[in-house]
Scaffold this motif. Sequence first.
Motif, mmCIF file in Angstrom:
data_model
loop_
_atom_site.group_PDB
_atom_site.id
_atom_site.type_symbol
_atom_site.label_atom_id
_atom_site.label_comp_id
_atom_site.label_asym_id
_atom_site.label_seq_id
_atom_site.Cartn_x
_atom_site.Cartn_y
_atom_site.Cartn_z
ATOM 1 N N VAL A 45 0.964 -1.283 0.082
ATOM 2 C CA VAL A 45 -0.049 0.004 0.091
ATOM 3 C C VAL A 45 0.928 1.436 -0.006
ATOM 4 C CG1 VAL A 45 -2.115 -0.990 1.092
ATOM 5 C CG2 VAL A 45 -0.171 -0.044 2.361
ATOM 6 N N GLY A 46 0.309 2.395 -0.281
ATOM 7 C CA GLY A 46 0.842 3.631 -0.366
ATOM 8 C C GLY A 46 0.006 4.681 -0.823
ATOM 9 N N PRO A 47 0.690 5.967 -0.956
ATOM 10 C CA PRO A 47 -0.123 7.000 -1.460
ATOM 11 C C PRO A 47 -0.513 6.812 -2.905
ATOM 12 C CG PRO A 47 1.898 7.810 -0.820
ATOM 13 C CD PRO A 47 1.989 6.451 -0.354
ATOM 14 N N GLY A 48 -1.629 7.558 -3.631
ATOM 15 C CA GLY A 48 -1.747 7.757 -5.003
ATOM 16 C C GLY A 48 -1.941 6.399 -5.753
ATOM 17 N N LEU A 49 -2.504 5.308 -5.180
ATOM 18 C CA LEU A 49 -2.814 4.228 -5.911
ATOM 19 C C LEU A 49 -4.158 4.405 -6.707
ATOM 20 C CD1 LEU A 49 -2.577 1.650 -3.282
ATOM 21 C CD2 LEU A 49 -0.933 2.116 -4.640
ATOM 22 N N ARG A 50 -3.911 4.099 -7.873
ATOM 23 C CA ARG A 50 -4.814 3.834 -8.993
ATOM 24 C C ARG A 50 -5.822 2.584 -8.434
ATOM 25 N NH1 ARG A 50 -3.239 2.345 -14.527
ATOM 26 N NH2 ARG A 50 -1.660 1.237 -13.699
ATOM 27 N N VAL A 51 -5.511 1.531 -8.012
ATOM 28 C CA VAL A 51 -6.482 0.430 -7.682
ATOM 29 C C VAL A 51 -5.693 -0.290 -6.533
ATOM 30 C CG1 VAL A 51 -7.518 -1.728 -8.354
ATOM 31 C CG2 VAL A 51 -7.317 0.157 -9.854
ATOM 32 N N LEU A 52 -6.638 -0.501 -5.404
ATOM 33 C CA LEU A 52 -6.163 -1.349 -4.400
ATOM 34 C C LEU A 52 -6.851 -2.857 -4.443
ATOM 35 C CD1 LEU A 52 -4.454 -2.004 -1.808
ATOM 36 C CD2 LEU A 52 -6.437 -1.061 -0.519
ATOM 37 N N PHE A 53 -6.000 -3.670 -4.624
ATOM 38 C CA PHE A 53 -6.686 -4.961 -5.021
ATOM 39 C C PHE A 53 -6.650 -5.881 -3.528
ATOM 40 C CE2 PHE A 53 -4.904 -4.278 -9.435
ATOM 41 C CZ PHE A 53 -5.873 -4.423 -9.959
ATOM 42 N N SER A 54 -7.839 -6.294 -3.375
ATOM 43 C CA SER A 54 -8.010 -7.031 -2.109
ATOM 44 C C SER A 54 -8.415 -8.404 -2.299
ATOM 45 C CB SER A 54 -9.138 -6.483 -1.042
ATOM 46 O OG SER A 54 -9.127 -7.198 -0.098
ATOM 47 N N GLY A 55 -7.514 -9.599 -2.030
ATOM 48 C CA GLY A 55 -7.825 -10.830 -2.082
ATOM 49 C C GLY A 55 -8.579 -11.238 -0.875
ATOM 50 N N ILE A 56 -9.012 -12.465 -0.832
ATOM 51 C CA ILE A 56 -10.020 -12.915 0.243
ATOM 52 C C ILE A 56 -8.856 -12.965 1.413
ATOM 53 C CG2 ILE A 56 -11.585 -14.446 1.109
ATOM 54 C CD1 ILE A 56 -12.136 -15.401 -2.039
ATOM 55 N N ASN A 57 -8.194 -13.978 1.441
ATOM 56 C CA ASN A 57 -6.990 -14.292 2.192
ATOM 57 C C ASN A 57 -5.924 -14.974 1.811
ATOM 58 O OD1 ASN A 57 -8.386 -16.761 2.362
ATOM 59 N ND2 ASN A 57 -7.222 -17.349 4.215
ATOM 60 N N PRO A 58 -4.638 -14.940 2.402
ATOM 61 C CA PRO A 58 -3.627 -15.554 1.760
ATOM 62 C C PRO A 58 -3.694 -17.212 1.727
ATOM 63 C CG PRO A 58 -2.880 -13.940 3.250
ATOM 64 C CD PRO A 58 -4.228 -14.410 3.545
ATOM 65 N N SER A 59 -3.123 -17.786 0.489
ATOM 66 C CA SER A 59 -3.111 -19.108 0.490
ATOM 67 C C SER A 59 -1.958 -19.556 1.359
ATOM 68 C CB SER A 59 -2.961 -19.837 -1.025
ATOM 69 O OG SER A 59 -1.685 -19.463 -1.376
ATOM 70 N N LEU A 60 -1.958 -20.849 1.597
ATOM 71 C CA LEU A 60 -0.525 -21.413 2.492
ATOM 72 C C LEU A 60 0.586 -21.127 1.836
ATOM 73 C CD1 LEU A 60 -1.811 -24.376 4.287
ATOM 74 C CD2 LEU A 60 -2.126 -22.234 4.874
ATOM 75 N N TYR A 61 0.518 -21.238 0.411
ATOM 76 C CA TYR A 61 1.723 -21.177 -0.616
ATOM 77 C C TYR A 61 2.139 -19.745 -0.601
ATOM 78 C CZ TYR A 61 4.746 -22.162 -4.545
ATOM 79 O OH TYR A 61 5.913 -22.330 -5.276
ATOM 80 N N SER A 62 1.209 -18.687 -0.684
ATOM 81 C CA SER A 62 1.741 -17.348 -0.816
ATOM 82 C C SER A 62 2.211 -16.962 0.588
ATOM 83 C CB SER A 62 0.403 -16.600 -0.892
ATOM 84 O OG SER A 62 0.014 -16.449 -2.329
ATOM 85 N N ALA A 63 1.775 -17.596 1.913
ATOM 86 C CA ALA A 63 2.235 -17.297 3.186
ATOM 87 C C ALA A 63 3.416 -17.936 3.223
ATOM 88 C CB ALA A 63 1.191 -17.728 4.325
ATOM 89 N N ALA A 64 3.907 -19.117 2.590
ATOM 90 C CA ALA A 64 5.236 -19.533 2.824
ATOM 91 C C ALA A 64 6.068 -18.865 2.057
ATOM 92 C CB ALA A 64 5.009 -20.944 2.247
ATOM 93 N N THR A 65 5.650 -18.159 0.869
ATOM 94 C CA THR A 65 6.707 -17.313 0.212
ATOM 95 C C THR A 65 6.653 -15.961 0.578
ATOM 96 O OG1 THR A 65 5.198 -16.834 -1.656
ATOM 97 C CG2 THR A 65 6.343 -18.816 -1.974
ATOM 98 N N GLY A 66 5.880 -15.517 1.106
ATOM 99 C CA GLY A 66 5.746 -13.931 1.377
ATOM 100 C C GLY A 66 5.013 -13.160 0.162
#
Length: 219
Positions: A45-66
């Motif tokens: 996140v930060g200032p001046g965003l055109r779009v902030l995408f929001s997923g539902i929640n992280p998958s285990l794979y995403s959490a493992a990779t960061g």
Amino acid sequence: MSSRPGPDLPLRTGTSAPSSPAALPRRPTPAEVTAAAGRTIPDLVGPGLRVLFSGINPSLYSAATGHHFARPGNRFWPALHRSGFTDSRLHPSEQWSLPEAGLGITNVVARATARADELSPAELVAGGEILAALVDRWRPRFLAVLGVTAYRTAFARPKAAMGRQPDRIADVPVWVLPNPSGLNAHYTVDTLAAAFAELREAADAGSRPSGTAVDRPGC
């Protein structure tokens, strides 16, 4: 970098720190993926965003990779490119470059699970409140929630459909996109890209004087 707040932190703040795109990271082992249950990933996140995408929640794979939307088979990154949001298809490890392009990523619920249906309605409602506060702080041009069922529950909009919403969150326009997970068989990369492109055109139109032509993205 920002992270989902604990009980004493009402907002997730900051931006993601750069990671080098020079070498792609190794894939996590099955044991590492399993051990990632309940972890969180820092928001982009930060200032001046055109779009902030929001997923539902992280998958285990995403959490493992960061990295957001990192699970093999997730169509977020190819759809983002094909829709014209990015000039090239990014690897999840290159997510650090998104805020410079006016794009951000967060989640409705911060904790990682094997499946989104493991989340309770109460978690989604609580996550929606935190997301609304995040939106109110950073004021993106659009909030895009990737998953209509989660949006309906988190924001008490039981009849919400895909696309631009009649209601706003923290006075920011909201767009609901399909969940890009590979488990969502109702959408292909091409149909996802078409849905993303509609949002891109709306977000880009907001930065141009009235009457300026909109270019169609290539696929």
